[in-house]
Design a protein around this motif. Structure first.
Motif, PDB file in Angstrom:
ATOM      1  N   ALA A 100       7.065   2.937  -9.673  1.00 57.05           N
ATOM      2  CA  ALA A 100       8.058   3.841  -9.106  1.00 57.05           C
ATOM      3  C   ALA A 100       8.127   3.601  -7.604  1.00 57.05           C
ATOM      4  CB  ALA A 100       7.681   5.283  -9.405  1.00 57.05           C
ATOM      5  N   PRO A 101       9.287   3.276  -7.045  1.00 56.06           N
ATOM      6  CA  PRO A 101       9.361   2.930  -5.617  1.00 56.06           C
ATOM      7  C   PRO A 101       8.776   3.987  -4.686  1.00 56.06           C
ATOM      8  CG  PRO A 101      11.409   2.339  -6.722  1.00 56.06           C
ATOM      9  CD  PRO A 101      10.593   3.115  -7.720  1.00 56.06           C
ATOM     10  N   ASP A 102       8.945   5.281  -5.017  1.00 58.05           N
ATOM     11  CA  ASP A 102       8.446   6.321  -4.113  1.00 58.05           C
ATOM     12  C   ASP A 102       6.914   6.355  -4.079  1.00 58.05           C
ATOM     13  OD1 ASP A 102       8.436   7.205  -6.734  1.00 58.05           O
ATOM     14  OD2 ASP A 102       9.582   9.032  -6.370  1.00 58.05           O
ATOM     15  N   TYR A 103       6.282   6.373  -5.243  1.00 60.91           N
ATOM     16  CA  TYR A 103       4.813   6.382  -5.267  1.00 60.91           C
ATOM     17  C   TYR A 103       4.243   5.069  -4.750  1.00 60.91           C
ATOM     18  CZ  TYR A 103       4.637  10.819  -7.730  1.00 60.91           C
ATOM     19  OH  TYR A 103       4.747  12.152  -8.052  1.00 60.91           O
ATOM     20  N   ALA A 110       1.676   4.827  -1.609  1.00 59.67           N
ATOM     21  CA  ALA A 110       0.361   4.203  -1.824  1.00 59.67           C
ATOM     22  C   ALA A 110       0.168   3.008  -0.901  1.00 59.67           C
ATOM     23  CB  ALA A 110       0.223   3.777  -3.284  1.00 59.67           C
ATOM     24  N   ASN A 111       1.210   2.201  -0.735  1.00 55.88           N
ATOM     25  CA  ASN A 111       1.111   1.051   0.167  1.00 55.88           C
ATOM     26  C   ASN A 111       0.896   1.490   1.611  1.00 55.88           C
ATOM     27  OD1 ASN A 111       1.431  -0.751  -1.923  1.00 55.88           O
ATOM     28  ND2 ASN A 111       3.595  -1.155  -1.531  1.00 55.88           N
ATOM     29  N   GLU A 142      14.086   7.770   3.063  1.00 59.53           N
ATOM     30  CA  GLU A 142      14.973   6.733   2.539  1.00 59.53           C
ATOM     31  C   GLU A 142      15.089   5.570   3.502  1.00 59.53           C
ATOM     32  OE1 GLU A 142      17.303   5.045  -0.386  1.00 59.53           O
ATOM     33  OE2 GLU A 142      16.348   7.015  -0.494  1.00 59.53           O
ATOM     34  N   ASN A 143      14.968   5.835   4.794  1.00 57.04           N
ATOM     35  CA  ASN A 143      15.167   4.771   5.779  1.00 57.04           C
ATOM     36  C   ASN A 143      14.265   4.986   6.983  1.00 57.04           C
ATOM     37  OD1 ASN A 143      16.697   6.530   7.762  1.00 57.04           O
ATOM     38  ND2 ASN A 143      18.054   6.681   5.977  1.00 57.04           N
ATOM     39  N   ALA A 144      14.151   3.934   7.793  1.00 59.26           N
ATOM     40  CA  ALA A 144      13.268   3.963   8.950  1.00 59.26           C
ATOM     41  C   ALA A 144      13.782   4.894  10.042  1.00 59.26           C
ATOM     42  CB  ALA A 144      13.098   2.549   9.501  1.00 59.26           C
ATOM     43  N   ASP A 159       8.320  -0.283   3.917  1.00 60.06           N
ATOM     44  CA  ASP A 159       7.881  -1.158   2.843  1.00 60.06           C
ATOM     45  C   ASP A 159       8.876  -2.298   2.655  1.00 60.06           C
ATOM     46  OD1 ASP A 159       7.502  -2.003  -0.144  1.00 60.06           O
ATOM     47  OD2 ASP A 159       5.727  -0.813   0.345  1.00 60.06           O
ATOM     48  N   SER A 160       8.402  -3.522   2.747  1.00 58.08           N
ATOM     49  CA  SER A 160       9.280  -4.688   2.628  1.00 58.08           C
ATOM     50  C   SER A 160       9.819  -4.866   1.224  1.00 58.08           C
ATOM     51  CB  SER A 160       8.531  -5.956   3.056  1.00 58.08           C
ATOM     52  OG  SER A 160       7.389  -6.164   2.237  1.00 58.08           O
ATOM     53  N   GLU A 161       9.124  -4.299   0.233  1.00 63.59           N
ATOM     54  CA  GLU A 161       9.549  -4.462  -1.149  1.00 63.59           C
ATOM     55  C   GLU A 161      10.547  -3.401  -1.582  1.00 63.59           C
ATOM     56  OE1 GLU A 161       7.597  -4.849  -5.639  1.00 63.59           O
ATOM     57  OE2 GLU A 161       6.326  -4.759  -3.854  1.00 63.59           O
TER      58      GLU A 161
END
Length: 443
Positions: free
Chosen positions: A238-241, A245-246, A338-340, A385-387
């Motif tokens: 899941a992108p949010d978790y 975590a990253n 959602e964004n930087a 996060d780059s991913e």
């Protein structure tokens, strides 16, 4: 209605006033391959379902907590350790442990005869879900033969849940919710002192034969089995978790040890206070602090402790973490965006709020809590996060790790513990819905 975690968390905090890189299930290798962190590994075995998402998810690394105390060796067995030394200060940073563990230390006899392993055999846990169906993932140095022997003696049978090995009670896998108080055993750390015959999974792992997942709810175990089989996704995917975590494990910023982390239920922290409305505190109708807020608003529509708050952009998720970085403890508060651009606005505002945070509603003290933490330094930063492309506003609260003498003196005096103190402060505020640096304040 907002769920309240006060009884469970209050119990943990009351008692506390006290790397494992195995392979992963099929679908879950998406995440842990790069990080390999214990947090990532356990998220990779947690189903991305409504039963898990946005619940109070707690990760605890017991092995890392011992590694963080240079002068304390990790014992082999809890019973002999307590008999010989009797000091439980090693427990002071186990603030993200499941309730079963926090209560165990005060009624301990022998878990080996009940579940087949000792408390000190556990390396990490991850707890998710809401009572009474919460689940715990256990990773550690387990002996399959011992686990089988003790459960057979208790009338358990080895079964398969959606193709995954499991052990179920005498009445079957669906009987785990049946409460039997007269036969409860405090040494059963799969249960919460309710006498339930909790079933558990043994997840396949080439490097570690038994990663255990216990839950009284068969449906939850079926969801975990579906992750293992690759039939559904995990929170690691899941992108949010994944992004949170990253961020909490960013090796560039944090080369040390992650001791514990908690993903906080959004509705329990992202309260909205709108002073353009007749009832600015309407969002707190089911909160334990609603009366205190209403009393304050009778005299002043905007209480002093919120007076200097600027805009905090609305975030998606919140997490807190306890890390050891060299000789410093580091507590991190993280908000997902959602964004930087939003994260860049949020990070310094959140830092300013945490610096002035006094828990004014329940503590009723004017001074910021961090004034009582010698050498505390607050630093904001942003992780992108780059991913996933998502960003995280992080605020780090760093302070010196207590010495051996300081930590043992704190244990003997019964005063607020010095080790893990800031993390405890945040959890106490969360328990009372009073973590107001995370509120969205408008008007």
């Amino acid at each position: 209605m907002r769920l309240r975690f006060i009884p469970l968390l209050s119990l943990i905090l009351c008692f506390l006033t006290l790397t494992l890189n195995g392979s992963q299930p099929a679908r879950a290798q998406f995440l842990g391959a790069d990080s390999g962190s214990p947090l990532h590994n356990l998220l990779a075995q947690t189903p991305n379902t409504l039963a898990a998402r946005d619940t109070w998810i707690r990760f605890q690394d017991y092995a890392a907590a011992f590694d963080a105390i240079e002068w304390l060796e990790r014992p082999e067995r809890l019973a002999s350790y307590l008999e010989e030394i009797g000091w439980v200060g090693f427990f002071y940073r186990w603030l993200s442990a499941p309730e079963q563990i926090t209560s165990l230390l005060f009624s301990y006899d022998d878990t080996l005869s009940i579940v087949g392993f000792d408390l000190f055999d556990v390396d990490q846990t991850l707890t998710f879900g809401n009572p009474p169906s919460e689940a715990v993932l256990w990773r550690g140095r387990f002996n399959a033969e011992s686990i089988a022997a003790v459960h057979e003696a208790r009338g358990y049978t080895q079964e398969r849940i959606d193709g995954v090995d499991a052990w179920c009670g005498p009445q079957g896998c669906a009987s785990g919710m049946q409460v039997d108080l007269p036969n409860r055993d405090p040494n059963n750390i799969f249960d919460n002192g309710l006498g339930r015959p909790v079933p558990f999974l043994l997840l396949p792992d080439a490097d570690q034969p038994e990663t255990l997942v216990s839950s009284p709810n068969l449906a939850v175990l079926e969801q975990v089995a579906a992750v293992t089989n690759g039939d559904t996704t995990s929170l690691a995917e899941a992108p949010d978790y994944l992004t949170l975590a990253n961020a909490l494990n960013d090796p560039v910023a944090y080369p040390g040890l992650l001791i514990g982390a908690q993903f906080l239920p959004t509705e329990q922290v992202r309260y909205r206070v709108d002073f353009t409305q007749d009832d600015p505190f309407a969002d707190f109708r089911d909160s334990p602090i609603v009366n205190a807020l209403q009393r304050l608003s009778e005299n002043d529509p905007r209480p002093d402790f919120l007076m200097d708050y600027a805009t905090l952009p609305e975030y998606q998720m919140a997490a807190i973490a306890d890390r050891q970085e060299g000789d410093r403890q580091l507590v991190i508060v993280a908000l997902l965006y959602e964004n930087a651009a939003e994260a860049e606005v949020a990070a310094p505002e959140l830092a300013r709020r945490l610096e002035s945070f006094s828990a004014a509603l329940t503590r009723r003290a004017p001074n910021p809590l961090l004034e009582d933490v010698p050498g505390a330094v607050v630093v904001p930063r942003v992780y992108t996060d780059s991913e996933t492309g998502l960003s995280v506003a992080l605020v780090e609260i760093g302070y010196d790790t207590p010495t051996q003498a300081q930590q043992q003196a704190t244990a003997a005096s019964g005063e607020l513990m010095s080790s893990g103190r800031v993390f405890q402060i945040l959890l106490e505020a969360f328990a009372m819905n009073e973590l107001y640096p995370l509120w969205i304040v408008e008007g």
